[in-house]
Design a protein around this motif. Structure first.
Motif, PDB file in Angstrom:
ATOM      1  N   LEU A 117       0.838  -1.208   0.000  1.00 41.13           N
ATOM      2  CA  LEU A 117       0.000   0.000   0.000  1.00 41.13           C
ATOM      3  C   LEU A 117       0.868   1.252   0.000  1.00 41.13           C
ATOM      4  N   ARG A 118       1.930   1.214   0.807  1.00 43.56           N
ATOM      5  CA  ARG A 118       2.824   2.372   0.885  1.00 43.56           C
ATOM      6  C   ARG A 118       3.505   2.630  -0.449  1.00 43.56           C
ATOM      7  N   LEU A 119       4.000   1.573  -1.085  1.00 46.80           N
ATOM      8  CA  LEU A 119       4.705   1.728  -2.350  1.00 46.80           C
ATOM      9  C   LEU A 119       3.767   2.169  -3.474  1.00 46.80           C
ATOM     10  N   SER A 120       2.502   1.782  -3.369  1.00 49.42           N
ATOM     11  CA  SER A 120       1.540   2.170  -4.412  1.00 49.42           C
ATOM     12  C   SER A 120       1.052   3.587  -4.233  1.00 49.42           C
ATOM     13  N   GLY A 121       1.363   4.190  -3.070  1.00 49.43           N
ATOM     14  CA  GLY A 121       0.920   5.555  -2.816  1.00 49.43           C
ATOM     15  C   GLY A 121      -0.513   5.657  -2.344  1.00 49.43           C
ATOM     16  N   LYS A 122      -1.166   4.528  -2.032  1.00 55.39           N
ATOM     17  CA  LYS A 122      -2.546   4.563  -1.574  1.00 55.39           C
ATOM     18  C   LYS A 122      -2.630   5.324  -0.253  1.00 55.39           C
ATOM     19  N   GLY A 123      -3.602   6.206  -0.164  1.00 52.69           N
ATOM     20  CA  GLY A 123      -3.816   6.983   1.048  1.00 52.69           C
ATOM     21  C   GLY A 123      -2.983   8.243   1.108  1.00 52.69           C
ATOM     22  N   GLU A 124      -2.091   8.430   0.178  1.00 55.13           N
ATOM     23  CA  GLU A 124      -1.293   9.644   0.134  1.00 55.13           C
ATOM     24  C   GLU A 124      -1.353  10.145  -1.301  1.00 55.13           C
ATOM     25  N   ALA A 125      -2.204  11.137  -1.542  1.00 57.08           N
ATOM     26  CA  ALA A 125      -2.540  11.523  -2.910  1.00 57.08           C
ATOM     27  C   ALA A 125      -1.367  12.117  -3.668  1.00 57.08           C
ATOM     28  N   SER A 170      19.808   1.276  -4.116  1.00 52.68           N
ATOM     29  CA  SER A 170      20.679   0.171  -4.518  1.00 52.68           C
ATOM     30  C   SER A 170      19.862  -0.880  -5.252  1.00 52.68           C
ATOM     31  N   ARG A 171      20.544  -1.729  -6.015  1.00 54.69           N
ATOM     32  CA  ARG A 171      19.861  -2.839  -6.667  1.00 54.69           C
ATOM     33  C   ARG A 171      19.213  -3.755  -5.627  1.00 54.69           C
ATOM     34  N   GLU A 172      19.879  -3.925  -4.486  1.00 55.73           N
ATOM     35  CA  GLU A 172      19.325  -4.779  -3.438  1.00 55.73           C
ATOM     36  C   GLU A 172      17.978  -4.251  -2.957  1.00 55.73           C
ATOM     37  N   LYS A 176      14.222  -6.023  -3.543  1.00 60.56           N
ATOM     38  CA  LYS A 176      13.398  -6.377  -2.402  1.00 60.56           C
ATOM     39  C   LYS A 176      12.044  -5.689  -2.453  1.00 60.56           C
ATOM     40  N   GLU A 177      12.034  -4.403  -2.811  1.00 57.18           N
ATOM     41  CA  GLU A 177      10.807  -3.613  -2.753  1.00 57.18           C
ATOM     42  C   GLU A 177       9.967  -3.705  -4.023  1.00 57.18           C
ATOM     43  N   ILE A 178      10.607  -3.827  -5.190  1.00 54.94           N
ATOM     44  CA  ILE A 178       9.879  -3.773  -6.460  1.00 54.94           C
ATOM     45  C   ILE A 178       9.714  -5.165  -7.080  1.00 54.94           C
TER      46      ILE A 178
END
Length: 229
Positions: A117-125, A170-172, A176-178
Motif C-alpha cells: 500500500l505504501r509503495l503504491s501511494g494509496k492513502g497519500e494523494a 541500490s539494486r538490493e 526487495k521492494e519492487i
C-alpha cells in the motif's frame, strides 16, 4: 477511511482468520471464495489492494490476474501454498506486487500488505520534491507544467525514489521492494524497469529531470534545481 482489501481465497477458515486479523488492524476486508463469485460481483468492489490465492476451485489466480489488472489499478499479492521458485517467478513476472507463501504469520502478512500500500501511494494523494510532484491519485508526475502519465510499476518506482531521496536506491533495495525477492547479483530485472522509466522521462525532455547511475551505490532520481550526488 480505511483501506479496502479484496481477498480471493477458497479456504473459508483461513479467509475468516485473515479477514479478522486485518480488520483488527484497521483494514476493511471483502472476501470471495471462487473466480465465479469474483466475476459476478467485481464491479461492486473498490479495493486498494487484492490478496489472491493461486489455486482456486474453478481456476487459478495466474489466469485471473489479467482481469484483476484490467479492472483495478491497485497492488495484487498472490497468497499460495505453491512455494516453488518457478511459481514465484511466474507470479512476479506476470506483474504481481508480491508472492506470499502459506502458512504465513499474520504479522508478516500485515507488514507485506502495508508495504505494498505504501509503495503504491494509496492513502497519500501527492508528494513533492522541489518542482517535481508525484500525484498517485491521478497517476501522473508533473514538473514545470509538463506531465508524465504513469503505469503501476512507474508509480511504485517513483514512490520509492521519493521516499528515499536524496539517497540512491541500490539494486538490493529495488529487488526487495519492487521485484519482491533478494538480489542474486546477476538478475537484471530491476535494471530493466529503471531503464524503461529513464527512457520515458528523457522522451518527455524535462530539463534537469532524470534517473542517474551512481557507481557502487545504485540509482538516483535527479531533481531540477536540486543538488544531487
Amino acid at each position: 477511511m480505511n483501506h479496502q482489501v479484496l481477498l480471493i481465497e477458497d479456504d473459508k477458515e483461513l479467509a475468516n482468520l485473515i479477514s479478522r486479523f486485518l480488520s483488527q488492524n484497521g483494514l476493511d476486508v471483502t472476501t470471495v471464495n471462487t473466480i465465479a463469485q469474483f466475476k459476478t460481483g467485481y464491479s461492486q468492489f473498490h479495493p486498494d489492494i487484492i490478496l489472491c490465492d493461486v489455486m482456486l476451485p474453478d481456476g487459478n489466480g495466474f489466469e485471473l490476474f489479467p482481469m484483476l489488472k484490467k479492472n483495478f489499478s491497485c497492488p495484487v499479492l498472490f497468497l499460495t501454498a505453491l512455494d516453488s521458485d518457478r511459481s514465484q517467478i511466474k507470479g512476479l513476472n506476470l506483474g504481481a506486487n508480491d508472492y506470499l507463501i502459506k502458512p504465513i504469520r499474520p504479522e508478516v502478512l500485515l507488514a507485506r500488505v502495508n508495504n505494498s500500500l505504501r509503495l503504491s501511494g494509496k492513502g497519500e494523494a501527492s508528494k513533492a520534491i522541489g518542482p517535481v510532484k508525484l500525484d498517485t491519485a491521478h497517476r501522473t508526475l508533473i514538473c514545470h507544467n509538463q506531465q508524465i502519465n504513469l503505469n503501476d510499476d512507474e508509480i511504485r518506482l517513483f514512490t520509492l525514489f521519493f521516499q528515499n531521496y536524496p539517497t540512491p536506491l541500490s539494486r538490493e533495495t529495488l529487488f526487495k521492494e519492487i521485484i519482491g525477492r533478494e538480489y542474486d547479483g546477476l538478475d537484471r530485472a530491476a535494471d530493466l524497469k529503471i531503464s524503461r522509466l529513464r527512457r520515458k522521462i528523457r522522451d518527455h525532455g524535462i530539463e534537469g529531470l532524470d534517473i542517474i547511475s551512481i557507481r557502487g551505490e545504485g540509482y538516483l532520481l535527479q531533481i531540477p534545481n536540486e543538488p544531487h550526488a
